[in-house]
Design a protein around this motif. Structure first.
Motif, PDB file in Angstrom:
ATOM      1  N   ARG A 219       2.691 -11.106   9.313  1.00 27.48           N
ATOM      2  CA  ARG A 219       1.902 -10.186  10.134  1.00 27.48           C
ATOM      3  C   ARG A 219       0.670  -9.713   9.349  1.00 27.48           C
ATOM      4  O   ARG A 219       0.759  -9.460   8.156  1.00 27.48           O
ATOM      5  N   LYS A 220      -0.455  -9.607  10.046  1.00 21.70           N
ATOM      6  CA  LYS A 220      -1.710  -9.072   9.496  1.00 21.70           C
ATOM      7  C   LYS A 220      -2.022  -9.587   8.077  1.00 21.70           C
ATOM      8  O   LYS A 220      -2.152  -8.789   7.133  1.00 21.70           O
TER       9      LYS A 220
ATOM     10  N   PRO B 185       0.431  -0.819   7.032  1.00 25.53           N
ATOM     11  CA  PRO B 185      -0.283  -1.394   8.179  1.00 25.53           C
ATOM     12  C   PRO B 185       0.654  -1.875   9.289  1.00 25.53           C
ATOM     13  O   PRO B 185       0.190  -2.356  10.309  1.00 25.53           O
TER      14      PRO B 185
ATOM     15  N   PRO C 238       0.814  -1.218   0.000  1.00 25.90           N
ATOM     16  CA  PRO C 238       0.000   0.000   0.000  1.00 25.90           C
ATOM     17  C   PRO C 238       0.851   1.274   0.000  1.00 25.90           C
ATOM     18  O   PRO C 238       0.416   2.302  -0.505  1.00 25.90           O
TER      19      PRO C 238
ATOM     20  N   LYS D 134      -4.770  -8.021   5.761  1.00 24.67           N
ATOM     21  CA  LYS D 134      -4.644  -6.737   5.045  1.00 24.67           C
ATOM     22  C   LYS D 134      -4.411  -6.932   3.540  1.00 24.67           C
ATOM     23  O   LYS D 134      -4.421  -5.957   2.795  1.00 24.67           O
TER      24      LYS D 134
END
Ligand code: SF4
Ligand code: SF4
Lengths: 299, 213
Positions: B166-167, B100, B64, B170
């Motif tokens: 991680r995450k 994020p 992103p 997203k």
């Protein structure tokens, strides 16, 4: 939800770096607020010229001038927020069109160009037919210019709370709320009927925005853990709870009630009061919504 | 070629060698971090355990930060690294809002965005990232994910079922993996932050954001 397990695990961060500060602060709030006025006034001028062409005619120049000033305030705050503001030109010479920032900057520049043509048409050329033609294109462009900040917030993937299409709707409501408020305050020679129409637009914008905020507050936490964690900052004794509710009341609840009272009493002074309240409250509510997701640690 | 990182959290002992090596190699200014090792304590005395998690940019496949950058200061290079051109950056902080993982900071000296580049300058000279070299227990494994015979690929094959990012929700598709991690390591919401335990959280000058807000 993982946060609920903290009580069981007693997991506590014992050594880490400090939390980052607020990166997009009041300067960005000013940016969003001023842009809402800049595009909102154009929407309202278009409406008035269609519905009340004779009395609205006198506002061609004035409304465009207000829009030009507001858009320049928006551009000023956009640029001063850059940590490298003298490299602003990179957006035009090294553009990356997947970014809402780039698309927005190009559209805003075109929008300013059209506004300047409108100023020329109304002040120098004094040609209403030409003005109205250009105004139609300006209104069309004002829609994406209003919306691009929502796209930018949606691209801010880290901030779960800023979602599309909610933010898009909020941006449109902010523009119609602030545009109608400015027109009511500016429209000294407008008839009561024209001002009442603007008041109704203001009231429905306030209602729409308020419903969205409340829906987010109630239902957002049910969907995503990060949203729940962010909303804690405006709930109960949260750091921004007072400011949040102040914003909601001053921007949306009070103006809605005041517009109803104004219509019941045919009072333009109550409409003026509703407008001032909406403009002040909009800044506060935008600011809270901008800041709170930045208080959450991302890692 | 797709370069990637893997940290074996079973091995990491929280010595912060990687953190310091990164600071020195990349001249990361005071109060900012490209890589840091977070300590989280779990449990109650006497049943307590300390976890260590090195955190850096994930060089996401669907980054992103790259998407939001208005001037392509953040860009992919052919080996898959998400690199940054500080000369081009205008300091809009869009990337800070978009990442994020909180991996990007505004460098207080250059007033531009910065982050871990997997030591792209070292990699270009066929050297390992500074943090990999510094790790005394070889917990940091770096290599080509497209090459089935690379160390990182073999590690991922051998630890199937215990490899996490991680995450993942997203949709960023990180090229940075963890073996032996749990929620407490990888999810920032799975632990409390009590004031007073952070490094340098009382700084009054050289704030990471540039100090003009
Ligand atoms: S971890 Fe953050 S900074 Fe790194 S590539 Fe992914 S989004 Fe960009
Ligand atoms: S701060 Fe720099 S690197 Fe980050 S999005 Fe803006 S221009 Fe790109």
């Amino acid at each position: 939800m993982v946060h609920e397990t903290v009580a069981a695990t007693h997991a506590v961060v014992t050594l880490d770096v400090g939390l980052p500060g607020i990166v997009w602060g009041w300067i960005i709030t000013m940016n969003m607020w001023a842009k809402s006025i800049g595009t909102g006034v154009i929407f309202m001028l278009f409406y008035l010229l269609k519905k009340y062409p004779h009395e609205a005619a006198a506002y061609r120049f004035k409304a465009v001038l207000v829009s030009v000033i507001a858009i320049h305030v928006f551009l000023f705050f956009t640029v001063i927020d850059l940590h490298q503001m003298f490299r602003f030109w990179h957006i035009f010479f090294h553009p990356h069109f997947t970014s809402a920032i780039t698309v927005g900057a190009w559209m805003a520049t075109l929008f300013v160009g059209l506004l300047l043509v409108l100023l020329y048409a109304s002040f120098i050329k004094k040609d209403n037919v030409f003005f109205d033609k250009v105004l139609a294109w300006t209104v069309v462009l004002a829609i994406p210019v209003t919306l691009y900040t929502a796209a930018l917030m949606a691209q801010s993937t880290a901030r779960e709370m800023w979602q599309m299409p909610t933010e898009a709707a909020q941006m449109i409501f902010a523009a119609t709320l602030s545009g109608s408020a400015v027109m009511i305050l500016m429209g000294k020679t407008l008839s009561y009927e024209a001002k009442r129409d603007l008041g109704i637009i203001l009231a429905f914008s306030a209602l729409g925005a308020f419903i969205l905020y409340m829906s987010e507050l109630v239902f957002g936490p049910m969907k995503a853990e990060e949203v729940a964690a962010v909303l804690e900052f405006i709930k109960g004794n949260g750091e921004y709870a007072t400011m949040f509710w102040m914003g909601q009341i001053v921007a949306f609840v009070a103006p809605f009630i005041l517009v109803v009272l104004a219509i019941l009493n045919r009072s333009t002074s109550i409409l003026n009061l509703a407008s001032i309240s909406a403009l002040i409250g909009l800044w506060i509510s935008k600011h809270v919504w901008l800041v709170i997701p930045q208080l959450l640690n991302m890692s | 070629m797709q370069l990637g990182f893997l940290v074996d959290l079973h091995l990491c002992m929280g010595c912060k060698g990687c953190e310091i090596a990164c600071k020195v190699e990349n001249e990361v200014p005071l109060s900012t971090w490209r890589l840091r090792v977070k300590y989280v304590d779990v449990g109650m005395f006497p049943e307590t355990k300390r976890t260590f998690t090195p955190l850096r940019c994930n060089h996401c496949a669907n980054a992103p930060c790259e998407r939001i950058c208005p001037v392509s200061a953040l860009h992919y290079i052919e080996n898959g690294i998400v690199n940054i051109d500080k000369e081009r950056c205008i300091g809009c902080a869009g990337c800070v809002m978009a990442c994020p993982y909180g991996a990007i900071y505004i460098d207080p000296e250059t007033q531009t965005a910065d982050k871990c580049t997997y030591c792209a300058h070292r990699v270009a000279s066929a050297m390992m990232p500074a943090c990999v070299v510094a790790c005394p227990v070889e917990a940091n494994i770096f290599g080509d994910l497209d090459d089935k015979t690379s160390n990182i690929s073999k590690y991922i094959q051998q630890h199937q079922g215990d490899v996490q990012v991680r995450k993942p929700e997203k949709g960023t598709f990180p090229h940075h993996y963890y073996v032996g991690g749990g929620n407490v390591h990888l999810n920032p919401l799975a632990s409390d932050r009590v004031e007073g335990y952070s490094l340098f959280n009382k700084l009054t000058n050289k704030m990471p954001v540039g100090g003009h807000h």
